[in-house]
Design an enzyme around this catalytic site. Sequence first.
Site, PDB file in Angstrom:
ATOM      1  N   ARG A   1      34.644  51.412  42.449  1.00  0.00           N
ATOM      2  CA  ARG A   1      35.859  51.692  43.220  1.00  0.00           C
ATOM      3  C   ARG A   1      35.814  51.090  44.618  1.00  0.00           C
ATOM      4  O   ARG A   1      36.826  51.073  45.315  1.00  0.00           O
ATOM      5  CB  ARG A   1      36.085  53.193  43.322  1.00  0.00           C
ATOM      6  CG  ARG A   1      36.153  53.903  41.985  1.00  0.00           C
ATOM      7  CD  ARG A   1      36.237  55.400  42.157  1.00  0.00           C
ATOM      8  NE  ARG A   1      37.435  55.767  42.873  1.00  0.00           N
ATOM      9  CZ  ARG A   1      38.624  55.957  42.289  1.00  0.00           C
ATOM     10  NH1 ARG A   1      38.727  55.818  40.993  1.00  0.00           N
ATOM     11  NH2 ARG A   1      39.687  56.270  42.994  1.00  0.00           N
TER      12      ARG A   1
ATOM     13  N   GLU B   1      45.906  34.726  32.535  1.00  0.00           N
ATOM     14  CA  GLU B   1      44.821  35.712  32.506  1.00  0.00           C
ATOM     15  C   GLU B   1      43.447  35.032  32.533  1.00  0.00           C
ATOM     16  O   GLU B   1      42.530  35.483  33.227  1.00  0.00           O
ATOM     17  CB  GLU B   1      44.944  36.616  31.268  1.00  0.00           C
ATOM     18  CG  GLU B   1      43.866  37.670  31.106  1.00  0.00           C
ATOM     19  CD  GLU B   1      43.703  38.615  32.284  1.00  0.00           C
ATOM     20  OE1 GLU B   1      42.656  39.274  32.343  1.00  0.00           O
ATOM     21  OE2 GLU B   1      44.581  38.640  33.181  1.00  0.00           O
TER      22      GLU B   1
ATOM     23  N   LYS C   1      38.292  48.374  41.516  1.00  0.00           N
ATOM     24  CA  LYS C   1      38.758  48.559  40.152  1.00  0.00           C
ATOM     25  C   LYS C   1      40.238  48.880  40.075  1.00  0.00           C
ATOM     26  O   LYS C   1      40.951  48.401  39.182  1.00  0.00           O
ATOM     27  CB  LYS C   1      37.955  49.639  39.451  1.00  0.00           C
ATOM     28  CG  LYS C   1      38.339  49.859  38.005  1.00  0.00           C
ATOM     29  CD  LYS C   1      38.089  48.601  37.186  1.00  0.00           C
ATOM     30  CE  LYS C   1      38.644  48.624  35.794  1.00  0.00           C
ATOM     31  NZ  LYS C   1      38.660  47.350  35.133  1.00  0.00           N
TER      32      LYS C   1
ATOM     33  N   ASN D   1      39.589  59.105  50.657  1.00  0.00           N
ATOM     34  CA  ASN D   1      40.029  57.920  49.899  1.00  0.00           C
ATOM     35  C   ASN D   1      41.540  57.833  50.061  1.00  0.00           C
ATOM     36  O   ASN D   1      42.253  58.786  49.747  1.00  0.00           O
ATOM     37  CB  ASN D   1      39.671  58.064  48.419  1.00  0.00           C
ATOM     38  CG  ASN D   1      40.326  56.945  47.595  1.00  0.00           C
ATOM     39  OD1 ASN D   1      40.613  55.882  48.124  1.00  0.00           O
ATOM     40  ND2 ASN D   1      40.597  57.226  46.328  1.00  0.00           N
ATOM     41  N   GLY D   2      42.021  56.727  50.594  1.00  0.00           N
ATOM     42  CA  GLY D   2      43.468  56.564  50.792  1.00  0.00           C
ATOM     43  C   GLY D   2      43.749  55.946  52.150  1.00  0.00           C
ATOM     44  O   GLY D   2      42.854  55.383  52.790  1.00  0.00           O
TER      45      GLY D   2
ATOM     46  N   CYS E   1      38.416  53.785  47.509  1.00  0.00           N
ATOM     47  CA  CYS E   1      37.029  54.211  47.675  1.00  0.00           C
ATOM     48  C   CYS E   1      36.668  55.205  46.582  1.00  0.00           C
ATOM     49  O   CYS E   1      37.514  55.598  45.784  1.00  0.00           O
ATOM     50  CB  CYS E   1      36.870  54.891  49.028  1.00  0.00           C
ATOM     51  SG  CYS E   1      37.537  53.928  50.376  1.00  0.00           S
TER      52      CYS E   1
ATOM     53  N   LYS F   1      40.666  35.816  35.383  1.00  0.00           N
ATOM     54  CA  LYS F   1      39.305  36.272  35.074  1.00  0.00           C
ATOM     55  C   LYS F   1      38.274  35.381  35.772  1.00  0.00           C
ATOM     56  O   LYS F   1      37.335  35.845  36.403  1.00  0.00           O
ATOM     57  CB  LYS F   1      39.056  36.256  33.552  1.00  0.00           C
ATOM     58  CG  LYS F   1      39.695  37.436  32.826  1.00  0.00           C
ATOM     59  CD  LYS F   1      38.986  38.740  32.977  1.00  0.00           C
ATOM     60  CE  LYS F   1      39.577  39.710  33.989  1.00  0.00           C
ATOM     61  NZ  LYS F   1      40.964  40.008  33.999  1.00  0.00           N
TER      62      LYS F   1
ATOM     63  N   TRP G   1      35.839  50.931  50.203  1.00  0.00           N
ATOM     64  CA  TRP G   1      36.521  49.645  50.108  1.00  0.00           C
ATOM     65  C   TRP G   1      37.410  49.605  51.346  1.00  0.00           C
ATOM     66  O   TRP G   1      38.459  50.222  51.409  1.00  0.00           O
ATOM     67  CB  TRP G   1      37.370  49.569  48.833  1.00  0.00           C
ATOM     68  CG  TRP G   1      37.951  48.216  48.586  1.00  0.00           C
ATOM     69  CD1 TRP G   1      37.268  47.072  48.261  1.00  0.00           C
ATOM     70  CD2 TRP G   1      39.350  47.846  48.601  1.00  0.00           C
ATOM     71  NE1 TRP G   1      38.149  46.041  48.090  1.00  0.00           N
ATOM     72  CE2 TRP G   1      39.420  46.465  48.310  1.00  0.00           C
ATOM     73  CE3 TRP G   1      40.523  48.528  48.858  1.00  0.00           C
ATOM     74  CZ2 TRP G   1      40.632  45.769  48.250  1.00  0.00           C
ATOM     75  CZ3 TRP G   1      41.737  47.841  48.800  1.00  0.00           C
ATOM     76  CH2 TRP G   1      41.780  46.481  48.496  1.00  0.00           C
TER      77      TRP G   1
ATOM     78  N   HIS H   1      55.698  18.567  36.743  1.00  0.00           N
ATOM     79  CA  HIS H   1      56.522  18.923  37.913  1.00  0.00           C
ATOM     80  C   HIS H   1      55.647  19.258  39.118  1.00  0.00           C
ATOM     81  O   HIS H   1      56.095  19.901  40.062  1.00  0.00           O
ATOM     82  CB  HIS H   1      57.443  20.102  37.556  1.00  0.00           C
ATOM     83  CG  HIS H   1      58.254  19.828  36.319  1.00  0.00           C
ATOM     84  ND1 HIS H   1      59.302  18.938  36.289  1.00  0.00           N
ATOM     85  CD2 HIS H   1      58.112  20.307  35.063  1.00  0.00           C
ATOM     86  CE1 HIS H   1      59.796  18.890  35.055  1.00  0.00           C
ATOM     87  NE2 HIS H   1      59.101  19.704  34.297  1.00  0.00           N
TER      88      HIS H   1
ATOM     89  N   GLU I   1      38.427  35.757  39.765  1.00  0.00           N
ATOM     90  CA  GLU I   1      38.049  37.055  40.351  1.00  0.00           C
ATOM     91  C   GLU I   1      36.555  37.344  40.221  1.00  0.00           C
ATOM     92  O   GLU I   1      36.011  38.090  41.023  1.00  0.00           O
ATOM     93  CB  GLU I   1      38.894  38.194  39.775  1.00  0.00           C
ATOM     94  CG  GLU I   1      38.661  38.602  38.370  1.00  0.00           C
ATOM     95  CD  GLU I   1      39.555  39.791  37.987  1.00  0.00           C
ATOM     96  OE1 GLU I   1      40.126  39.753  36.885  1.00  0.00           O
ATOM     97  OE2 GLU I   1      39.673  40.733  38.792  1.00  0.00           O
TER      98      GLU I   1
HETATM   99  C1  AGP Z   1      41.942  42.706  36.745  1.00  0.00           C
HETATM  100  O1  AGP Z   1      40.765  42.245  36.254  1.00  0.00           O
HETATM  101  C2  AGP Z   1      41.906  43.275  38.077  1.00  0.00           C
HETATM  102  N1  AGP Z   1      40.995  44.325  38.162  1.00  0.00           N
HETATM  103  C3  AGP Z   1      43.280  43.646  38.623  1.00  0.00           C
HETATM  104  O2  AGP Z   1      44.092  42.516  38.587  1.00  0.00           O
HETATM  105  C4  AGP Z   1      43.983  44.785  37.872  1.00  0.00           C
HETATM  106  O3  AGP Z   1      44.439  44.342  36.645  1.00  0.00           O
HETATM  107  C5  AGP Z   1      45.181  45.257  38.711  1.00  0.00           C
HETATM  108  O4  AGP Z   1      44.691  45.716  39.942  1.00  0.00           O
HETATM  109  C6  AGP Z   1      45.966  46.346  37.999  1.00  0.00           C
HETATM  110  O5  AGP Z   1      45.162  47.471  37.850  1.00  0.00           O
HETATM  111  P1  AGP Z   1      45.681  48.638  36.905  1.00  0.00           P
HETATM  112  O6  AGP Z   1      45.799  48.090  35.521  1.00  0.00           O
HETATM  113  O7  AGP Z   1      44.631  49.696  37.014  1.00  0.00           O
HETATM  114  O8  AGP Z   1      47.006  49.096  37.453  1.00  0.00           O
END
Ligand code: AGP
Length: 610
Positions: free
Chosen positions: A27, A483, A605, A103-104, A2, A487, A77, A506, A490
């Site tokens: 966040r 990757e 994030k 937050n946590g 959060c 992208k 979140w 396979h 997500e």
């Molecule tokens: C990537 O686009 C995502 N936001 C997520 O996979 C991110 O890379 C992952 O949570 C790791 O975050 P960090 O690099 O802040 O540790």
Amino acid sequence: MCGIIGYVGKKQAIPVLIAGLEKLEYRGYDSSGVGIINPQTGRIVVHKTQGKIRKLKEILSHHTLPNATLGISHTRWATHGIPNHVNAHPHFDGSKKILLVHNGIIENYQELKHELRRRGHRFLSDTDTEVIAHVIQDHYDGDLFKAVQKAVGVLQGSFALGVICTDHPDTLVAARIGSPLIIGVGNKENFIASDVPAILDATDRVIYLKDNEIAVLTADQVRVFDFKGRKVKPIIHKITFNVDAVQKHGFSHFMLKEIHEQPWVMEHMLKTCLKKDQVVLSGLGLKVRELKNIRNITVVACGTAYHAGMVGRYLIEKLTRIPVSIDVSSEFRYRDPILDKRNLIVTISQSGETADTLAAVREARSKGAKVVSICNVLGSSLTRESDGVLYTHAGPEIGVASTKAYTAQIAMMTLLALYLGTVRKSIALKERKALIRELRKIPDLFQQVLKDKQKIAKIAKQNSHFGCFLFLGRNINFPTALEGALKLKEISYIPAEGYAAGEMKHGPIALIDEYRAVVCVAPQSDVYEKMISNMQEIRARKGKIIAVATRGDRAIRHHAHSVMYIPVVHPLFSPLVAALPLQLFAYHVAVQLGCDVDQPRNLAKSVTVE
Ligand code: AGP
């Protein structure tokens, strides 16, 4: 994860809190709320709602807001309790005198709740957070600092807290373990926040509150203590980037802006870390003797950072002949890895707050291994728990989908490989000079790809109707395929899977038909012909192919339906350049589908909870 913010000062608190909260929305954004102490009535006023902050602003616009100068606010979140009005923060204690944001995750909240219920406390929400307010109430005898100090003593888990109380209408108390919390030191005003962008409008002086610390803020003073109540002399840091860095600058999304920042980020990193033909890595934190003594390396990270680590593995093994293994943090922390002091752990994290990666670092250090972290956020928890830190200095990354941090992480892994190869004499001077010459071309190669953005946008729109995508790559571009798939899924929510192209036969080839699109990462390299045969297999089964290929490669047009070209680049550095068309492709598909690109559903994030 959060976002929390708190304010005590001379200004009207709510506008300051909401403006800061908006800069923390990346966040978490499933519900939000704000709470202030009304100076006229002395009572706490709370407004909260499910949904984005703009909905909270909408609600506030229908209320005459008291001129309060103390308040706390939160964007959520959800972890405990569904995202709704009741579970949104801030939360009251039973007396409605104490209010807090958190937050946590509190791991022992059920036991605490049960015990408090037994003693007559009544709870309104399903959150672990509301329990904290009641624990503080339970210890409250008029001294808010003492009550928070006693409360944090019984809490287990991670937390960053902001607490206010009607008996102390000029005081804001904050505390943290595990979750990030900064203090913004202003002129006759002070702030708490989960991250720097929230307070940059007002001040560039921040204190990074450490684990097991409590802070007491008034308009004129910030006092910091440890959980035992001992006074701590805080270090005030001056922030080097300004509020501009967290604005969109005319781009429709932060993600698109951050994609366009990559040439500058790369230029800046190469300027900082390359002195003629030498790689200079300040902050590595390991002596040459220790570097020579490394027996093997394990890279540990999550999500996009993990993919950057996979590319780094190829580069380090290639240039140093040190065996490199790679793990996702959430698996590494529980697999009881066999480690000792000759193992180097390289962790990669944009935020430096990802819970699984932090736990992996603690696991590795408890076994005597050295830890070097590649991180983008100054003062983040990971940087404090590592033996060495290599900062990517990519600037704040606001878009949840990581882009500029990804290529910066790959570039830092490349520089680390070159540096280790030099120290261990596994790379000849001639080869190092040649590779550094190629590396210096990358910022311009990025620019060239960005010039093609309209062509990529067109290909994305033409293919955005597909309900499922496969991304294929080989060797050092296998992670590029992973990757690319991450992208797309997500931010567009289209099922997309990255696969080593050699694995097609396979299993995944069973997926191929005219309703499937396959993105093939096939720049010129010694596995190019292998990629072409994969494309022929796909085409034979009517699969639609979108290729990432090297400019000038006309032959590939016989195999692919659409081609996103990248300029000629050294094969070892092709993952850097091939990332950009895949980022733009995902971006334009998501825009075409009307998705919230910067704040995709269910994501945050950085994931500060396990
Ligand atoms: C990537 O686009 C995502 N936001 C997520 O996979 C991110 O890379 C992952 O949570 C790791 O975050 P960090 O690099 O802040 O540790």
